[in-house]
Design a protein around this motif. Structure first.
Motif, PDB file in Angstrom:
ATOM      1  N   ALA A 161      48.772  42.068  39.564  1.00  0.00           N
ATOM      2  CA  ALA A 161      48.266  40.787  40.037  1.00  0.00           C
ATOM      3  C   ALA A 161      49.117  40.235  41.175  1.00  0.00           C
ATOM      4  N   ASP A 162      50.435  40.489  41.109  1.00  0.00           N
ATOM      5  CA  ASP A 162      51.302  39.916  42.142  1.00  0.00           C
ATOM      6  C   ASP A 162      51.004  40.489  43.527  1.00  0.00           C
ATOM      7  N   ILE A 163      50.667  41.785  43.583  1.00  0.00           N
ATOM      8  CA  ILE A 163      50.365  42.412  44.873  1.00  0.00           C
ATOM      9  C   ILE A 163      49.057  41.871  45.429  1.00  0.00           C
ATOM     10  N   LEU A 164      48.062  41.687  44.565  1.00  0.00           N
ATOM     11  CA  LEU A 164      46.787  41.135  45.022  1.00  0.00           C
ATOM     12  C   LEU A 164      46.976  39.701  45.511  1.00  0.00           C
ATOM     13  N   GLN A 166      49.693  38.463  46.831  1.00  0.00           N
ATOM     14  CA  GLN A 166      50.365  38.540  48.129  1.00  0.00           C
ATOM     15  C   GLN A 166      49.384  38.859  49.245  1.00  0.00           C
ATOM     16  N   ALA A 167      48.328  39.613  48.899  1.00  0.00           N
ATOM     17  CA  ALA A 167      47.315  39.981  49.888  1.00  0.00           C
ATOM     18  C   ALA A 167      46.254  38.894  50.061  1.00  0.00           C
ATOM     19  N   GLY A 168      46.392  37.804  49.297  1.00  0.00           N
ATOM     20  CA  GLY A 168      45.415  36.728  49.378  1.00  0.00           C
ATOM     21  C   GLY A 168      44.093  37.058  48.730  1.00  0.00           C
ATOM     22  N   LEU A 169      44.126  37.993  47.787  1.00  0.00           N
ATOM     23  CA  LEU A 169      42.914  38.425  47.090  1.00  0.00           C
ATOM     24  C   LEU A 169      42.887  37.861  45.668  1.00  0.00           C
ATOM     25  N   VAL A 176      38.516  39.473  39.743  1.00  0.00           N
ATOM     26  CA  VAL A 176      38.634  40.823  40.302  1.00  0.00           C
ATOM     27  C   VAL A 176      37.382  41.625  39.958  1.00  0.00           C
ATOM     28  N   ALA A 177      36.940  41.517  38.708  1.00  0.00           N
ATOM     29  CA  ALA A 177      35.747  42.243  38.277  1.00  0.00           C
ATOM     30  C   ALA A 177      34.526  41.833  39.093  1.00  0.00           C
ATOM     31  N   THR A 182      30.048  47.126  42.167  1.00  0.00           N
ATOM     32  CA  THR A 182      29.540  48.443  42.555  1.00  0.00           C
ATOM     33  C   THR A 182      30.676  49.215  43.222  1.00  0.00           C
ATOM     34  N   TRP A 183      30.486  50.504  43.413  1.00  0.00           N
ATOM     35  CA  TRP A 183      31.511  51.282  44.097  1.00  0.00           C
ATOM     36  C   TRP A 183      31.634  50.866  45.560  1.00  0.00           C
ATOM     37  N   ASP A 184      30.540  50.429  46.160  1.00  0.00           N
ATOM     38  CA  ASP A 184      30.606  49.946  47.542  1.00  0.00           C
ATOM     39  C   ASP A 184      31.498  48.711  47.651  1.00  0.00           C
ATOM     40  N   THR A 185      31.343  47.777  46.700  1.00  0.00           N
ATOM     41  CA  THR A 185      32.177  46.574  46.743  1.00  0.00           C
ATOM     42  C   THR A 185      33.622  46.885  46.356  1.00  0.00           C
TER      43      THR A 185
END
Length: 286
Positions: A161-164, A166-169, A176-177, A182-185
């Motif tokens: 979670a910490d890396i995500l 940091q990436a602003g995600l 996250v789910a 889909t695999w595209d997303t």
């Protein structure tokens, strides 16, 4: 193996969820196993399992439920299937009980002569407690039951979670789910991660992604009639997704179980990984 139906149903040796081996010997020396001497080396039955197998509390609970059937756990590293097969072929050094990984059970169904039919110990009486498809994986064509399931192991995405963050995600599981329906997303999420954090990859290698996608179809490479079906759409689809992810640049192209892989994980360059529920233990070891 002089285990009665009562032993099996009362949580005895077979209650471990492993596969009973028909040929019984003492400790194996042919594969140089690492013995867990939690029972002082005096166990009457030898269990083979891969690293991160059963903990001592689990084994102790079996000994408590069935004190006449004490278990000694031998942890077998390396290629577990190959070492078990080699020992079968040699005809000596066989364990009394062994684990068999889900991806290998189809192979061992064709070598049922090495296993005890657990129906003779009352396994059929507890069949209703398990999922039909999982139980059926260890059932031979003529109805012999080679093993008792120990888990289903649904595949999940483990991530840091910490890396995500940091990436602003998004970093909360439900959010996250929602980003990966889909695999595209999923691939799109990986490109966002890479754009925000250079050399940070959502996928370790294409092989792992391919091996995650094709089982979702419910089919493999050989069908129940032992006909090759690896050239069908479910495999092609998995291949196409793996190639698409690779071309998108979200694959690290690092071999699993290597020092490079471990370093990438510890440095946060591989902040996600596919795996069954028990894969958490592997990640903790890394």
């Amino acid at each position: 193996m002089n285990l009665s139906r009562r032993d099996l149903l009362a949580g005895g040796v077979a209650g471990l969820g492993m596969l009973g081996v028909s040929a019984l010997t003492g400790c194996s020396t042919s594969t140089d196993p690492k013995a867990d001497q939690s029972d002082g080396g005096a166990g009457k039955l030898v269990l083979w399992i891969w690293p991160e197998g059963f903990d001592k509390a689990t084994l102790a609970s079996v000994s408590k439920a069935q004190p006449s059937h004490r278990i000694r756990q031998d942890v077998i590293g390396g290629d577990f299937k190959q070492k078990l097969t080699t020992t079968f072929t040699a005809g000596s050094g066989l364990p009394d009980i062994t684990g068999v990984k889900g991806e290998d059970i189809a192979f061992f169904r064709d070598h049922a002569e090495y296993f005890t039919d657990l129906n003779t110990l009352g396994a059929k009486d507890i069949k209703s407690e398990y999922l039909d498809w999982k139980w059926g994986q260890a059932t031979t064509a003529d109805g012999k039951q080679l093993g008792i399931p120990s888990d289903v192991g649904p595949t999940a995405l483990f991530y840091r979670a910490d890396i995500l963050e940091q990436a602003g995600l998004p970093s909360e599981p439900d959010k996250v789910a929602a980003q990966m329906t889909t695999w595209d997303t999923f691939i799109e999420f990986g490109t966002k991660l890479l754009a925000a954090k250079r050399k940070t990859y959502l996928v370790r290698n294409s092989t792992g992604l391919f091996g995650t996608v094709w089982p979702q179809s419910g089919k493999g490479f050989i069908d129940e009639d032992k006909t090759y079906i690896g050239d069908q759409d479910h495999v092609r689809n998995a291949w196409d997704i793996a190639i698409k992810a690779f071309k998108a640049g979200i694959v690290a192209t690092i071999h699993s179980n290597t020092s490079d892989s471990a370093a990438a994980v510890s440095e946060g360059r591989l902040p996600a990984d596919f795996g069954a529920s028990w894969h958490l233990a592997d990640l903790m070891v890394d």
